[in-house]
Design an enzyme around this catalytic site. Structure first.
Site, PDB file in Angstrom:
ATOM      1  N   GLU A 138       7.892  -6.192  -3.404  1.00  0.00           N
ATOM      2  CA  GLU A 138       6.753  -7.100  -3.392  1.00  0.00           C
ATOM      3  C   GLU A 138       6.740  -7.943  -4.668  1.00  0.00           C
ATOM      4  O   GLU A 138       7.221  -7.518  -5.719  1.00  0.00           O
ATOM      5  CB  GLU A 138       5.448  -6.307  -3.303  1.00  0.00           C
ATOM      6  CG  GLU A 138       4.197  -7.177  -3.225  1.00  0.00           C
ATOM      7  CD  GLU A 138       2.930  -6.387  -2.929  1.00  0.00           C
ATOM      8  OE1 GLU A 138       1.866  -7.014  -2.784  1.00  0.00           O
ATOM      9  OE2 GLU A 138       3.008  -5.144  -2.833  1.00  0.00           O
ATOM     10  N   ASN A 169      -0.748  -7.609   6.765  1.00  0.00           N
ATOM     11  CA  ASN A 169      -0.622  -6.395   5.955  1.00  0.00           C
ATOM     12  C   ASN A 169      -2.013  -5.903   5.567  1.00  0.00           C
ATOM     13  O   ASN A 169      -2.842  -6.688   5.118  1.00  0.00           O
ATOM     14  CB  ASN A 169       0.183  -6.694   4.692  1.00  0.00           C
ATOM     15  CG  ASN A 169       0.094  -5.548   3.682  1.00  0.00           C
ATOM     16  OD1 ASN A 169       0.774  -4.538   3.825  1.00  0.00           O
ATOM     17  ND2 ASN A 169      -0.736  -5.707   2.657  1.00  0.00           N
ATOM     18  N   GLU A 170      -2.240  -4.623   5.772  1.00  0.00           N
ATOM     19  CA  GLU A 170      -3.518  -4.003   5.399  1.00  0.00           C
ATOM     20  C   GLU A 170      -4.700  -4.874   5.807  1.00  0.00           C
ATOM     21  O   GLU A 170      -5.554  -5.242   4.984  1.00  0.00           O
ATOM     22  CB  GLU A 170      -3.541  -3.674   3.903  1.00  0.00           C
ATOM     23  CG  GLU A 170      -2.500  -2.628   3.530  1.00  0.00           C
ATOM     24  CD  GLU A 170      -2.632  -2.086   2.110  1.00  0.00           C
ATOM     25  OE1 GLU A 170      -3.518  -2.555   1.364  1.00  0.00           O
ATOM     26  OE2 GLU A 170      -1.837  -1.196   1.750  1.00  0.00           O
ATOM     27  N   TYR A 210      -0.388   6.684   0.247  1.00  0.00           N
ATOM     28  CA  TYR A 210       0.168   6.963  -1.066  1.00  0.00           C
ATOM     29  C   TYR A 210      -0.254   8.359  -1.520  1.00  0.00           C
ATOM     30  O   TYR A 210      -1.364   8.820  -1.213  1.00  0.00           O
ATOM     31  CB  TYR A 210      -0.311   5.925  -2.087  1.00  0.00           C
ATOM     32  CG  TYR A 210       0.340   4.573  -1.927  1.00  0.00           C
ATOM     33  CD1 TYR A 210       1.567   4.306  -2.510  1.00  0.00           C
ATOM     34  CD2 TYR A 210      -0.277   3.571  -1.170  1.00  0.00           C
ATOM     35  CE1 TYR A 210       2.174   3.062  -2.362  1.00  0.00           C
ATOM     36  CE2 TYR A 210       0.325   2.327  -1.016  1.00  0.00           C
ATOM     37  CZ  TYR A 210       1.550   2.076  -1.611  1.00  0.00           C
ATOM     38  OH  TYR A 210       2.147   0.857  -1.465  1.00  0.00           O
ATOM     39  N   GLU A 218       4.603   1.775   3.743  1.00  0.00           N
ATOM     40  CA  GLU A 218       4.235   1.951   2.337  1.00  0.00           C
ATOM     41  C   GLU A 218       3.945   3.424   2.102  1.00  0.00           C
ATOM     42  O   GLU A 218       3.006   3.973   2.681  1.00  0.00           O
ATOM     43  CB  GLU A 218       3.025   1.090   1.933  1.00  0.00           C
ATOM     44  CG  GLU A 218       3.325  -0.399   1.856  1.00  0.00           C
ATOM     45  CD  GLU A 218       2.202  -1.215   1.234  1.00  0.00           C
ATOM     46  OE1 GLU A 218       1.470  -0.663   0.371  1.00  0.00           O
ATOM     47  OE2 GLU A 218       2.059  -2.392   1.592  1.00  0.00           O
ATOM     48  N   GLN A 265       7.972   1.268  -4.795  1.00  0.00           N
ATOM     49  CA  GLN A 265       8.770   0.115  -4.392  1.00  0.00           C
ATOM     50  C   GLN A 265      10.163   0.227  -4.995  1.00  0.00           C
ATOM     51  O   GLN A 265      10.445   1.183  -5.715  1.00  0.00           O
ATOM     52  CB  GLN A 265       8.093  -1.168  -4.819  1.00  0.00           C
ATOM     53  CG  GLN A 265       6.788  -1.438  -4.084  1.00  0.00           C
ATOM     54  CD  GLN A 265       6.227  -2.834  -4.390  1.00  0.00           C
ATOM     55  OE1 GLN A 265       6.882  -3.698  -4.927  1.00  0.00           O
ATOM     56  NE2 GLN A 265       4.961  -3.007  -4.026  1.00  0.00           N
TER      57      GLN A 265
END
Length: 509
Positions: free
Chosen positions: A44, A192-193, A260, A315, A364
């Site tokens: 990203e 995204n999200e 996460y 993610e 990432q």
């Protein structure tokens, strides 16, 4: 007396982790393949992931590069057999307008990254740069489309620009910018999200928005696009239920999941110098991935019993607080043996759910969150997480070997999670077993019943003296894979002894 002796016997075996650790190869149906795309990565426009990370500029004479991309990073990612790379975000994707990043670099507008640090970017790394990098890596590009602040036409034009080989306004623009042949990008994220930085939408509203955008994303190259919907945040099972209920199957190939490993979002803790309690709580948070995948899969099974729609964990990884004294970039964090354990555990989870999980992207790739590579000027190092990904690459596109795992508990102050996680696969006549001892204090002896005779076994291990150990630019090989020999193969039984906080991959044939 006998009862007391039996109690002490159980206590002894529980402490040593010996009695309860058994693994048995279950019956194979030879139909579930562990997709190589589970081993994907994420890049990203965030901190130093792209600029001063992957991309140092074509004019850089100090750091060897190819078209501005570091040669050492290219070599390292190639060694991972990197299957796909997601770009340009993340939250950044829903503010990114792709036309700003094509054409002569001197004419590209500067933009401000509103999500990550408010820094100004010159758009020198754009669509051509990314897609050409993917070609060099032999990786499939995964483009995240702007749904939050972009329009339908903008995304439709991007698809045409990169995929249409005929004559059209967008393909002509591509040729004018130096690329004749299309790249034929198959993986596309439609936003995204959407529940957060992608627009703060409700599930019902996003489902309708998704249908609209996906409709105008044409299959220009004759092959169906792999459209991926912005899926749930962690255990938001209603989001998954709504999307599965409202989006027609012909418009979607995958549902994203973002999770996460974070214990407390208001106090995420330090990447290094953590305590035993912090370690255990982090492992417990990481293990929660298994429950979430099971429950999201159960919902998807109701609407898609043939498992034609993938769960895409695009993610995942550990997220800690940035050290205020560290000026190496936004969301830069060190990477210890704790992160290696997180990587091994999650990859085992994905492998074991390969019937539904077809793709995943570690967050990432470089200098951000649970990165596999860290850079500092001309220096570069490979993190413990990198080494786990490299050891586990043997599972890519291999046939899953189902396992029945009976694990001892890793217990801290009365709370417990399994001490051992494992996954296995077979490819080209070789069977690979990946094992993780999550317990940071106790070694684990594991008896594996293979249900067939094997002639030889070899292995590699990743561990260290202390769970806080990490590679540094001064000493970049503190943690690296070593040969593993603490196992014994006899007939149809393999006995393995894992040290505390260790990752092992065995090969038997």
């Amino acid at each position: 007396m006998k009862k007391r002796y039996f109690f002490y016997l159980l206590l002894f075996y529980g402490i040593t982790g010996w009695a309860q650790n058994t693994i048995r190869f279950a019956s194979q149906n030879d139909t579930v393949i562990i997709s190589r795309h589970i081993y994907g990565h994420f890049a990203e426009h965030l901190g130093r992931c792209i600029y001063d990370g992957i991309y140092v500029g074509e004019s850089n004479t100090k750091i060897p590069n190819t078209n501005g991309v570091r040669n050492d990073i290219i070599a390292a990612l190639k060694k991972l057999n990197i299957p796909n790379l997601r770009w340009p975000g993340g939250c950044f994707a829903d503010t990114y307008h792709w036309k700003d990043g094509v054409g002569p670099k001197t004419e590209r507008p500067e933009i401000v990254n509103m999500w990550w640090g408010g820094v100004t970017e010159d758009n020198s790394f754009g669509t051509h740069d990314f897609l050409n990098l993917c070609e060099v890596l032999g990786a499939e590009p995964y483009l995240a489309g702007n749904v939050g602040s972009g329009e339908v036409q903008e995304l439709a034009d991007w698809v045409q620009y990169v995929n249409f080989k005929g004559t059209s306004p967008m393909s002509n623009m591509r040729r004018d910018n130096g690329r004749d042949k299309p790249w034929n990008v198959q993986f596309w994220g439609v936003g995204n999200e959407a529940w957060g930085c992608g627009g703060n939408m409700t599930a019902d509203y996003y489902a309708d928005v998704y249908r609209k955008y996906a409709t105008f994303m044409s299959n220009w190259n004759g092959k169906e696009l792999y459209r991926i919907a912005s899926g749930a945040s962690g255990d938001d099972y209603n989001w998954t239920e709504t999307l599965m209920k409202k989006i027609p199957k012909n418009l979607v190939k995958g549902l994203a999941l973002h999770y996460y490993t974070v214990v407390d979002w208001s106090n995420k803790g330090k990447a290094t110098n953590f305590t035993d309690e912090e370690y255990f709580n982090t492992m417990k948070a990481s293990w929660f991935m298994n429950e979430q995948i099971e429950k999201h899969s159960e919902i998807m099974d109701k609407y898609d019993p043939k498992k034609e729609i993938a769960l895409v964990v695009d993610e995942w990884g550990a997220w800690y607080d940035t050290d205020p004294a560290d000026n190496k970039g936004v969301l830069y964090q060190q990477n210890t043996m704790r992160d290696a354990i997180i990587a091994g555990m999650n990859l085992n989870i994905f492998n074991n759910h390969a019937e539904r999980v077809k793709m995943a992207n570690l967050a990432q790739a470089v200098n951000v969150l649970q990165a596999v590579i860290l850079t500092d000027g001309e220096k570069m190092l490979l993190t413990p997480t990198y080494h786990v990904m490299e050891m586990y690459k043997v599972h890519q596109d291999a046939t899953l070997v189902p396992l029945e795992v009976n694990s001892a508990n890793f217990t801290y102050k009365g709370d417990s999670i399994p001490a051992v996680t494992a996954s296995a696969s077979v490819k080209n006549g070789k069977t690979h077993i990946s094992l993780v001892n999550v317990d940071n204090k106790v070694s684990q002896t594991i008896v594996i019943s293979t249900n067939k005779k094997y002639k030889k076994v070899s292995g590699r291990i990743l561990t260290s003296k202390d769970m806080n150990d990490h590679n540094t630019f001064a000493n970049p090989e503190i943690i690296k894979p070593e040969t593993f020999n603490t196992m014994k193969l006899k007939a149809e039984e393999l006995t393995v002894k894992l040290p505390p906080f260790s990752v092992v991959v065995l090969e038997i044939e």
